[in-house]
Design a protein around this motif. Structure first.
Motif, PDB file in Angstrom:
ATOM      1  N   ASN A 124      84.875  55.392  47.482  1.00 39.19           N
ATOM      2  CA  ASN A 124      85.173  53.988  47.188  1.00 39.19           C
ATOM      3  C   ASN A 124      85.079  53.683  45.695  1.00 39.19           C
ATOM      4  O   ASN A 124      84.910  52.528  45.290  1.00 39.19           O
ATOM      5  CB  ASN A 124      84.242  53.044  47.969  1.00 39.19           C
TER       6      ASN A 124
ATOM      7  N   THR B 199      81.762  55.046  54.325  1.00 36.41           N
ATOM      8  CA  THR B 199      81.847  53.623  54.041  1.00 36.41           C
ATOM      9  C   THR B 199      83.318  53.285  53.864  1.00 36.41           C
ATOM     10  O   THR B 199      84.008  53.913  53.061  1.00 36.41           O
ATOM     11  CB  THR B 199      81.068  53.269  52.762  1.00 36.41           C
TER      12      THR B 199
ATOM     13  N   ASP C  64      78.549  44.741  56.667  1.00 35.79           N
ATOM     14  CA  ASP C  64      78.318  44.663  55.227  1.00 35.79           C
ATOM     15  C   ASP C  64      77.215  43.637  54.975  1.00 35.79           C
ATOM     16  O   ASP C  64      77.450  42.432  55.046  1.00 35.79           O
ATOM     17  CB  ASP C  64      79.610  44.265  54.502  1.00 35.79           C
TER      18      ASP C  64
ATOM     19  N   ARG D 199      81.752  47.742  58.017  1.00 31.13           N
ATOM     20  CA  ARG D 199      81.969  48.377  56.721  1.00 31.13           C
ATOM     21  C   ARG D 199      81.656  49.868  56.739  1.00 31.13           C
ATOM     22  O   ARG D 199      82.114  50.607  55.895  1.00 31.13           O
ATOM     23  CB  ARG D 199      81.094  47.695  55.650  1.00 31.13           C
ATOM     24  N   LYS D 200      80.905  50.322  57.726  1.00 37.24           N
ATOM     25  CA  LYS D 200      80.542  51.738  57.782  1.00 37.24           C
ATOM     26  C   LYS D 200      80.386  52.170  59.225  1.00 37.24           C
ATOM     27  O   LYS D 200      79.969  51.382  60.082  1.00 37.24           O
ATOM     28  CB  LYS D 200      79.248  51.995  57.010  1.00 37.24           C
TER      29      LYS D 200
END
Length: 426
Positions: free
Chosen positions: A33, A251, A294, A340-341
């Motif tokens: 990211n 992520t 998140d 988010r993950k």
């Protein structure tokens, strides 16, 4: 004696193999990211950019316009690492791969000059064959070889990339100049404790009574000290690591709310984990799927959960691992949440030659093993995952953000096979 080969600025050097225009420029490679700096060229180091620096803080150290920022390409780095280690394995004995860019080995001669001449030729061979510059240090123990390798890489007076620590007087001088925090195996907390006791250099640490070190800390720390004295406390042998668990997680590049998109990520992670199991010749008895939101987004609801599934029969089949991972996913997925993950973990690992069958299991595990072997051979032949489960085929909106990827290189297609075959226009 023992040697350590260390690739210089490895990730940056890999990028320069396929883009020579980067030579001489300040270059940094960013983490997943495009978050933090995980590799720097010497030019970037000279500008004051620290390791682990968040990408948005580069401007605080220098003009970001003069620094080339690149998104990491770990598959390519692993491929080049494999090539380097294959060359080393064919030339030296007792190769022990320590990390993607480091490996210990046993030197071929007892004479220092003979070793120096042989290893200098080996450094040149690696560079000619792969294009990645490497440095080698050798000494009576691995801890001293680690220090020697660091000097070979950092000291510009070393023109052939080789440095050795053999003579006691030379070892004492170098240890006096080495901060205790730079000793291999001495972590941040341990170095702080030693500094608090007045032990701020490797030399002072080496002069401590071994029994006192064992009493204050542990036998492992005592072994590190003995290594600095030139004693071989940890024999060099090829390491076969048997993991207790394996996990694949990422992520996402941005938060996801669509069920199908998150599910696609779980399928990918499950297949990758199953592939790692087969590479290590192990099977798993438990599959765990986890989802996480998140926590830094105050405008979105936060949700985190995991689910564990027990397999009827331990397996490394991608179909089996994916099946149970999706059952767990369906049990914990909540509509309206932002993710988010995510990740898939397997545990309860045993060698694939010691599988205990279940009388109530109706799966034909023999056929599954044969199918997985065939798929692995096809994917290995084409150097990419050309055969995969259908649910994973398609776009990957969950992929990490990589806004600084280097442009495709035709050279890379022929060099490593990591890119699909060129079209007719190419």
């Amino acid at each position: 004696m023992y040697g350590l080969i260390d690739c210089n600025n490895f990730f940056v050097s890999c990028e320069r193999v396929f883009n020579p225009a980067l030579n001489g420029q300040p270059v940094v490679v960013l983490s997943n990211n495009d978050g933090c700096v995980i590799a720097r060229s010497n030019e970037a180091k000279a500008l004051g950019i620290p390791m682990g620096c968040p990408a948005f803080q580069i401007k605080e150290h220098c003009d970001p316009n003069i620094v080339v920022q690149l998104s990491a390409r770990h598959i390519m780095y692993a491929d080049l690492s494999h090539r380097i280690m294959s060359i080393m394995g064919s030339e030296v004995e007792g190769l022990e791969i320590y990390s993607v860019d480091e490996a210990f080995f046993r030197t071929p001669y007892d004479d220092v000059e003979q070793n120096h001449e042989f290893l200098a030729k080996l450094v040149n061979k690696v560079y000619r064959s792969v294009g990645v510059p490497v440095s080698i240090g050798f000494a009576p123990s691995r801890s001293l070889a680690k220090i020697a390798s660091h000097i070979a890489k950092k000291d510009r007076r070393i023109t052939d990339g080789i440095y050795w620590l053999v003579r006691p007087e030379a070892i004492d001088i170098i240890l006096r100049r080495t901060p205790i925090a730079d000793v291999w195996g001495i972590g941040r907390r341990l170095s702080a404790s030693l500094i608090g006791r007045g032990i701020d250099t490797a030399y002072k640490f080496a002069q401590m009574p071994p029994g006192l070190i064992r009493a204050l800390y542990s036998v492992t720390v005592e072994r590190t000290q003995r290594e600095l004295r030139g004693e071989d406390c940890l024999p060099v042998d090829p390491v076969n690591i048997a993991h207790n668990s394996l996990m694949t997680s990422r992520t996402f590049g941005h938060v996801l709310t669509d069920r199908r998109q998150v599910q696609d990520a779980i399928v990918h992670f499950a297949q990758a984990t199953a592939r790692r199991l087969r590479n290590e010749h192990q099977v798993a008895s438990t599959v765990v799927t986890y989802l996480r939101g998140d926590r830094f987004r105050e405008d979105l609801p936060y949700y985190s959960n995991s689910c564990e599934m027990r397999l009827r029969t331990p397996s490394s089949s991608a179909m089996t691992i994916v099946h149970y991972a999706l059952i767990a996913f369906n049990a914990i997925f909540r509509e309206g949440m932002a993710y988010r993950k995510a990740g898939v973990m397997v545990s309860g690992l045993t060698p694939d030659t010691m599988v205990q069958l279940n009388v109530w299991d109706t799966e034909d595990h023999g056929k599954q093993r044969a199918l997985m072997q065939t798929i692995d051979l096809i994917n290995k032949h084409y150097a990419s995952q050309v055969v995969q489960l259908a649910p994973e085929v398609g776009e990957r909106p969950w992929s990490p953000r990589q806004t600084h990827l280097a442009p495709p290189s035709k050279t890379m297609r022929f060099y490593s096979g990591l890119i699909t075959k060129p079209s007719q226009k190419d």
